[in-house]
Design an enzyme around this catalytic site. Structure first.
Site, PDB file in Angstrom:
ATOM      1  N   LYS A 265      -6.237  64.355  73.542  1.00  0.00           N
ATOM      2  CA  LYS A 265      -7.150  62.726  73.378  1.00  0.00           C
ATOM      3  C   LYS A 265      -8.811  62.602  72.814  1.00  0.00           C
ATOM      4  O   LYS A 265      -9.480  62.271  71.818  1.00  0.00           O
ATOM      5  CB  LYS A 265      -7.317  62.612  74.271  1.00  0.00           C
ATOM      6  CG  LYS A 265      -6.969  61.224  74.874  1.00  0.00           C
ATOM      7  CD  LYS A 265      -7.288  60.968  76.647  1.00  0.00           C
ATOM      8  CE  LYS A 265      -5.442  60.609  76.861  1.00  0.00           C
ATOM      9  NZ  LYS A 265      -5.898  59.531  78.437  1.00  0.00           N
TER      10      LYS A 265
ATOM     11  N   THR B  51      -4.439  59.285  89.751  1.00  0.00           N
ATOM     12  CA  THR B  51      -4.454  59.822  91.089  1.00  0.00           C
ATOM     13  C   THR B  51      -2.795  59.240  91.381  1.00  0.00           C
ATOM     14  O   THR B  51      -2.805  58.406  91.827  1.00  0.00           O
ATOM     15  CB  THR B  51      -5.172  58.941  92.089  1.00  0.00           C
ATOM     16  OG1 THR B  51      -5.871  57.826  91.965  1.00  0.00           O
ATOM     17  CG2 THR B  51      -7.120  59.730  92.458  1.00  0.00           C
TER      18      THR B  51
ATOM     19  N   PHE C 233      -3.492  35.027  90.338  1.00  0.00           N
ATOM     20  CA  PHE C 233      -2.262  35.936  90.792  1.00  0.00           C
ATOM     21  C   PHE C 233      -1.347  35.119  91.387  1.00  0.00           C
ATOM     22  O   PHE C 233      -1.312  35.243  92.128  1.00  0.00           O
ATOM     23  CB  PHE C 233      -3.269  37.214  91.578  1.00  0.00           C
ATOM     24  CG  PHE C 233      -3.537  38.719  90.105  1.00  0.00           C
ATOM     25  CD1 PHE C 233      -4.142  38.153  89.917  1.00  0.00           C
ATOM     26  CD2 PHE C 233      -3.278  39.532  90.551  1.00  0.00           C
ATOM     27  CE1 PHE C 233      -4.941  39.358  89.079  1.00  0.00           C
ATOM     28  CE2 PHE C 233      -3.194  40.455  89.989  1.00  0.00           C
ATOM     29  CZ  PHE C 233      -4.080  40.106  88.592  1.00  0.00           C
TER      30      PHE C 233
ATOM     31  N   CYS D 223      -0.710  51.299  89.101  1.00  0.00           N
ATOM     32  CA  CYS D 223      -1.849  51.480  89.891  1.00  0.00           C
ATOM     33  C   CYS D 223      -1.748  50.616  91.415  1.00  0.00           C
ATOM     34  O   CYS D 223      -1.418  51.260  92.474  1.00  0.00           O
ATOM     35  CB  CYS D 223      -3.223  50.395  89.508  1.00  0.00           C
ATOM     36  SG  CYS D 223      -4.137  51.648  88.468  1.00  0.00           S
TER      37      CYS D 223
ATOM     38  N   LYS E 265       2.106  44.445  81.403  1.00  0.00           N
ATOM     39  CA  LYS E 265       1.777  42.852  81.257  1.00  0.00           C
ATOM     40  C   LYS E 265       1.081  42.794  79.449  1.00  0.00           C
ATOM     41  O   LYS E 265       1.339  43.788  78.917  1.00  0.00           O
ATOM     42  CB  LYS E 265       0.543  43.075  82.059  1.00  0.00           C
ATOM     43  CG  LYS E 265      -0.370  44.114  81.832  1.00  0.00           C
ATOM     44  CD  LYS E 265      -2.124  43.722  82.148  1.00  0.00           C
ATOM     45  CE  LYS E 265      -3.144  43.393  82.481  1.00  0.00           C
ATOM     46  NZ  LYS E 265      -4.284  42.703  82.901  1.00  0.00           N
TER      47      LYS E 265
END
Ligand code: NAD
Ligand code: UGA
Length: 437
Positions: free
Chosen positions: A36, A87, A253, A264, A325
């Protein structure tokens, strides 16, 4: 201007690095993934994020932005160290903090001078305290650092804009010096308007989880309203518009769809739920949001199976859009994964097309067919399913598509196709919660 090291050069670390260098700081983005860093140093951006490449070039040329795999010396020469590693969800639903504590080990081995240690990764409430305790224990208080929780609220696909023009910047700290340093690194924002809100560390950590959970809850709610609209003959589009006009609700939303995905919402809701169980606090709304989302993902396959005469066994289905998305290359937790599994389990066949993410999805499903454009993907298929709201799908040539498909079934899970045109072209179609024309 501050010298900053960002540990973890993923969606958040890279955008944060670029944004903070744009604000005038000198930033080194470090990562354990050598390829990367090599790519970035060669001018290649490892993720698809609109506007990111131009800003990287600008700040690299201005010698404010650097990429390195030498984590130790980067930490030593910086005053602010930002942890932006992943995480992910562990098996029991809680957040796996392995990468955070690995990053912390790198920091604690290189604490050569006063530093502000900042967590930008989304971490469970109480993690900041654990980090502080760990460092103090190791150095028996003979150590000069302050700790800040600074959660990130950017969205993939509009990450650059979200970072440069945030609704709020939360600085969780009990220390004045650290607060001032954080204000300095975000100075341009502070001059124009003041999105900065100070909070206690635990409160800051909670703000992040509460925000994501509330947004996810909103989506699950409108999805369930849409499902009921289908049964009672109401139109969710009009319902959402009218609801959104109430400032207390807001129009954001409230788009029904195939269920929320991404790296997430799913994991953060599970992590908050797991934390609430640890503290014996019941969170019915959170459980409901998660369950409703699982149901929604299953419902898409079932809708398709009902729509196609005789079911999807043996049928060829074109799936348009693979990412969770639009405007991202990320397929993590994409509802499309559930749909592909469903179709294959039912004995159907999949033609897949995404403008960016064919390769990413091929790592999960290597035995379906991938195409470089819509019109090749839909050739001779029985049904077409829109799964991602990419702009190019909003203006499909339905006449051409109708002629090229073997059968005429369309499932639009993002409600982006023109229903009148679908009817006029003779498609048998379905969507999420709309009155059919
Ligand atoms: P990511 O997986 O894209 O990137 C994480 C990077 O950290 C990887 O490049 C990995 O190689 C690197 N890394 C892991 N351990 C390391 C170590 N010890 N030293 C150096 N580098 C290391 O993750 P992401 O999507 O950027 O998410 C990072 C965090 O930010 C997560 O906690 C996530 O919940 C949170 N967050 C993500 C978004 C988003 O839109 N993706 C938005 C807000 C918050
Ligand atoms: C989300 C939050 O919006 C960010 O504020 C947060 O920083 C981030 O999570 C994070 O913590 O990582 P992101 O996952 O990138 O950002 O994308 P969103 O735009 O929130 O979309 C998430 C999912 O919800 C997508 O699958 C999307 O299609 C779906 N969604 C969103 C709907 O189905 N309907 C909507 O009205 C909005």
């Amino acid at each position: 201007m501050k010298n900053i090291t960002i540990i973890g050069t993923g969606y958040v670390g890279l955008v944060t690095g670029v944004g903070l260098s744009e604000f005038g700081n000198k930033v080194i983005c470090v990562d354990i993934n050598q390829s990367k860093i090599n790519d970035l140093n060669a001018g290649k951006v490892p993720i698809y994020e609109p506007g990111l490449l131009d800003l990287i070039r600008k700040n690299v040329n201005s010698e404010r932005l650097f990429f390195s795999s030498d984590i130790a010396s980067s930490i030593k020469e910086s005053e602010v160290i930002i942890i932006a590693v992943g995480t992910p969800q562990s098996k029991n639903g809680s957040a796996d903090l392995k990468y955070v504590f690995d990053a912390l080990d790198s920091i604690s081995e290189n604490l050569n001078s006063y530093k502000v240690i900042v967590t930008k990764s989304t971490v469970p409430i109480g993690t900041g305290e654990k980090i502080i305790t760990k460092l103090k224990k190791k150095y028996e208080d003979n150590i000069d650092f302050d700790y800040v929780s600074n959660p990130e609220f950017l969205r993939e696909g509009s990450a650059v804009k979200d970072f440069l023009w945030p609704d709020r910047v939360i600085i969780g700290t009990n220390n004045e010096k650290a607060l001032q340093i954080m204000r300095d690194i975000y100075r341009p924002l502070y001059i124009n308007k003041n999105p900065i809100q100070r909070a206690a560390v635990e409160t800051s950590e909670m703000i992040k989880y509460a925000s994501n959970s509330f947004l996810a809850l909103k989506i699950s709610f409108i999805n369930e309203i849409a499902n009921l609209c289908e049964s009672v003959g109401a139109d969710v589009h009009d319902v959402a518009i009218a609801m959104g006009k109430d400032g207390r609700i807001s129009d954001k939303f409230l788009h029904p769809g195939p269920g929320f995905g991404g790296s997430c919402f799913p994991k953060d809701l599970e992590a908050l739920l797991s934390l609430s169980k640890e503290h014996s606090v019941t969170m019915e709304t959170l459980q409901a949001a998660i369950k409703a989302n699982r149901n929604q993902k299953e419902r898409i396959g079932e809708k398709l199976d009902r729509l196609v005469s005789g079911g999807i066994k043996g049928k060829k289905i074109a799936i348009l859009g693979l990412t969770f998305k639009a405007n991202t290359d990320d397929v993590r937790e994409s509802s499309t994964i559930d749909l592909i599994k469903f179709i294959l389990n039912q004995g159907g066949f999949v033609n897949a097309y995404d403008p960016i993410a064919n390769e990413s999805m091929a790592k999960i499903f290597n035995d379906i067919h991938y195409f470089d454009n819509v019109y090749d993907a839909i050739c001779e298929v029985d049904a077409l399913v829109i799964m991602t709201e990419w702009n190019e799908f909003r203006a499909l040539d339905l006449n051409r598509i109708k002629k090229s498909m073997r059968n005429n079934y369309v499932l639009d899970t993002r409600n982006i196709l023109n229903m009148k045109e679908l009817s006029e072209q003779g498609f048998v179609y379905d969507n999420i919660g709309r009155i059919k024309i």
